[in-house]
Design a protein around this motif. Sequence first.
Motif, PDB file in Angstrom:
ATOM      1  N   ARG A   1       0.849  -1.198   0.000  1.00 46.65           N
ATOM      2  CA  ARG A   1       0.000   0.000   0.000  1.00 46.65           C
ATOM      3  C   ARG A   1       0.885   1.249   0.000  1.00 46.65           C
ATOM      4  O   ARG A   1       2.034   1.208   0.435  1.00 46.65           O
ATOM      5  N   LYS A   2       0.305   2.358  -0.498  1.00 50.22           N
ATOM      6  CA  LYS A   2       1.101   3.595  -0.626  1.00 50.22           C
ATOM      7  C   LYS A   2       0.799   4.540   0.533  1.00 50.22           C
ATOM      8  O   LYS A   2      -0.364   4.888   0.773  1.00 50.22           O
ATOM      9  N   ILE A   3       1.853   4.975   1.205  1.00 49.36           N
ATOM     10  CA  ILE A   3       1.731   5.885   2.351  1.00 49.36           C
ATOM     11  C   ILE A   3       1.209   7.256   1.901  1.00 49.36           C
ATOM     12  O   ILE A   3       1.626   7.774   0.864  1.00 49.36           O
ATOM     13  N   ILE A   4       0.277   7.844   2.684  1.00 50.35           N
ATOM     14  CA  ILE A   4      -0.116   9.240   2.455  1.00 50.35           C
ATOM     15  C   ILE A   4       0.633  10.073   3.501  1.00 50.35           C
ATOM     16  O   ILE A   4       0.229  10.124   4.678  1.00 50.35           O
ATOM     17  N   PRO A   5       1.763  10.719   3.106  1.00 46.76           N
ATOM     18  CA  PRO A   5       2.627  11.378   4.103  1.00 46.76           C
ATOM     19  C   PRO A   5       1.887  12.410   4.954  1.00 46.76           C
ATOM     20  O   PRO A   5       2.053  12.426   6.187  1.00 46.76           O
ATOM     21  N   ALA A   6       1.025  13.236   4.326  1.00 43.58           N
ATOM     22  CA  ALA A   6       0.344  14.299   5.091  1.00 43.58           C
ATOM     23  C   ALA A   6      -0.575  13.702   6.162  1.00 43.58           C
ATOM     24  O   ALA A   6      -0.618  14.190   7.302  1.00 43.58           O
ATOM     25  N   ALA A   7      -1.287  12.632   5.803  1.00 43.82           N
ATOM     26  CA  ALA A   7      -2.205  12.001   6.762  1.00 43.82           C
ATOM     27  C   ALA A   7      -1.429  11.381   7.924  1.00 43.82           C
ATOM     28  O   ALA A   7      -1.851  11.472   9.086  1.00 43.82           O
TER      29      ALA A   7
ATOM     30  N   VAL B   1       1.871   9.461  13.133  1.00 41.13           N
ATOM     31  CA  VAL B   1       2.366   8.078  12.984  1.00 41.13           C
ATOM     32  C   VAL B   1       3.882   8.119  12.765  1.00 41.13           C
ATOM     33  O   VAL B   1       4.358   8.788  11.840  1.00 41.13           O
ATOM     34  N   PRO B   2       4.647   7.428  13.600  1.00 38.99           N
ATOM     35  CA  PRO B   2       6.103   7.462  13.419  1.00 38.99           C
ATOM     36  C   PRO B   2       6.528   6.683  12.168  1.00 38.99           C
ATOM     37  O   PRO B   2       5.866   5.720  11.774  1.00 38.99           O
ATOM     38  N   MET B   3       7.642   7.116  11.557  1.00 42.63           N
ATOM     39  CA  MET B   3       8.124   6.442  10.345  1.00 42.63           C
ATOM     40  C   MET B   3       8.452   4.972  10.601  1.00 42.63           C
ATOM     41  O   MET B   3       8.381   4.147   9.697  1.00 42.63           O
ATOM     42  N   SER B   4       8.773   4.668  11.858  1.00 39.41           N
ATOM     43  CA  SER B   4       9.114   3.275  12.180  1.00 39.41           C
ATOM     44  C   SER B   4       7.920   2.329  11.969  1.00 39.41           C
ATOM     45  O   SER B   4       8.082   1.118  11.920  1.00 39.41           O
ATOM     46  N   PHE B   5       6.708   2.904  11.844  1.00 36.48           N
ATOM     47  CA  PHE B   5       5.523   2.059  11.651  1.00 36.48           C
ATOM     48  C   PHE B   5       5.109   1.971  10.171  1.00 36.48           C
ATOM     49  O   PHE B   5       4.157   1.279   9.820  1.00 36.48           O
ATOM     50  N   PHE B   6       5.855   2.667   9.285  1.00 38.40           N
ATOM     51  CA  PHE B   6       5.461   2.733   7.872  1.00 38.40           C
ATOM     52  C   PHE B   6       5.463   1.340   7.209  1.00 38.40           C
ATOM     53  O   PHE B   6       4.646   1.054   6.346  1.00 38.40           O
ATOM     54  N   LYS B   7       6.392   0.501   7.642  1.00 37.56           N
ATOM     55  CA  LYS B   7       6.466  -0.839   7.047  1.00 37.56           C
ATOM     56  C   LYS B   7       5.154  -1.597   7.299  1.00 37.56           C
ATOM     57  O   LYS B   7       4.592  -2.228   6.402  1.00 37.56           O
ATOM     58  N   GLU B   8       4.651  -1.528   8.534  1.00 33.96           N
ATOM     59  CA  GLU B   8       3.407  -2.197   8.881  1.00 33.96           C
ATOM     60  C   GLU B   8       2.226  -1.573   8.124  1.00 33.96           C
ATOM     61  O   GLU B   8       1.320  -2.271   7.680  1.00 33.96           O
ATOM     62  N   LEU B   9       2.278  -0.214   8.017  1.00 36.06           N
ATOM     63  CA  LEU B   9       1.201   0.465   7.279  1.00 36.06           C
ATOM     64  C   LEU B   9       1.138  -0.033   5.839  1.00 36.06           C
ATOM     65  O   LEU B   9       0.061  -0.290   5.298  1.00 36.06           O
ATOM     66  N   LYS B  10       2.314  -0.182   5.203  1.00 41.23           N
ATOM     67  CA  LYS B  10       2.352  -0.637   3.809  1.00 41.23           C
ATOM     68  C   LYS B  10       1.780  -2.049   3.672  1.00 41.23           C
ATOM     69  O   LYS B  10       1.273  -2.421   2.618  1.00 41.23           O
ATOM     70  N   LEU B  11       1.866  -2.827   4.740  1.00 38.14           N
ATOM     71  CA  LEU B  11       1.327  -4.192   4.717  1.00 38.14           C
ATOM     72  C   LEU B  11      -0.175  -4.218   5.015  1.00 38.14           C
ATOM     73  O   LEU B  11      -0.813  -5.267   4.948  1.00 38.14           O
ATOM     74  N   GLY B  12      -0.731  -3.043   5.406  1.00 36.89           N
ATOM     75  CA  GLY B  12      -2.175  -2.966   5.612  1.00 36.89           C
ATOM     76  C   GLY B  12      -2.623  -2.939   7.057  1.00 36.89           C
ATOM     77  O   GLY B  12      -3.829  -2.999   7.348  1.00 36.89           O
ATOM     78  N   LEU B  13      -1.694  -2.847   8.001  1.00 39.94           N
ATOM     79  CA  LEU B  13      -2.085  -2.838   9.426  1.00 39.94           C
ATOM     80  C   LEU B  13      -2.630  -1.468   9.835  1.00 39.94           C
ATOM     81  O   LEU B  13      -2.182  -0.444   9.332  1.00 39.94           O
ATOM     82  N   ASP B  14      -3.588  -1.481  10.796  1.00 41.94           N
ATOM     83  CA  ASP B  14      -4.093  -0.229  11.361  1.00 41.94           C
ATOM     84  C   ASP B  14      -3.067   0.306  12.359  1.00 41.94           C
ATOM     85  O   ASP B  14      -2.233  -0.448  12.882  1.00 41.94           O
TER      86      ASP B  14
END
Length: 304
Positions: free
Chosen positions: A159-165, A171-184
Amino acid sequence: MIPFEVTILGCSSATPSADRHPSAQVVNIGGENILIDCGEGTQMQLLKYGVKLGKINFILISHLHGDHFLGLPGLLSTMSLMGRKEPLTLIGPEPLKKFLEDFMLISESRIGFDLEFITSETSESKWLYENLLFRIRCFPLSHRIACTGFLIKERKNLRKIIPAACEKAGVPMSFFKELKLGLDYQEGNEKTIPNDQLTQSPNPSRIYAYCSDTIYDESVVDHIKDVDLLYHEATFMHDLLCRAEITFHTTAKQAGAIAAKAEVKRLAIGHFSSRYKTLEPLLDEAKAEFENTELASEGRVFRL
Ligand SMILES: [Zn+2]
Ligand SMILES: [Zn+2]
């Protein structure tokens, strides 16, 4: 998006011509190079077009007619002489394994790296290999001897990160990997921010289909439906339909018809008979059936 491109190294049928080598092409997907078919002269073509032999980790062979695999013993020998140690995955019809073993025996040579051989399935469609970047599937073609086409499908994208949101929600950058996988994202113990407020849907997976030697056969349509790029042989003009049928090949008009029925996005035609000095008439014939058709030519790169 990661790179996904096909470089044509050879697009001639059985008899090469002065400016066309027999079948070979290299697919680069995310930096992984997959060589598809390996006619005579392929290793020189790889040098000419700047593809490093050490960067090829996969070789797929459609069938055992010489114009599709006679370059393989030479290429593997060169890789070995260059001191290659990385394993290589080779996919092809079952007798190919024995051919290579016999070649090594007769020439009293050996391959100095691990060759993982995966037998292609010549009677039904089957996924043969997958890694984090792509999957490889084979499907049967109708030719004089057992022959398969190949699909190379990009794995589901992240999934693609929306930086502004993400910034607004803290949301810390350290969680971006999980976000890309679809986690809340869960803030402390209380508030959960749904993933779709922080990311966008991924791009759809791109698919490349390679139809090597085949007679016109509509049963292939199901295997290549909606692909982003289809490479299909077009050995003859349609006035030589009789010759195409006897030799189990396709005409340019028929290649266009298959692309139209499969509703692919783009068609590249190749595997041309050496009798054709100029290829524009074949292109025109295929385009009459499927407008978005292009000619394969040596060194040409098709980006998906
Ligand atoms: Zn061929
Ligand atoms: Zn053939």
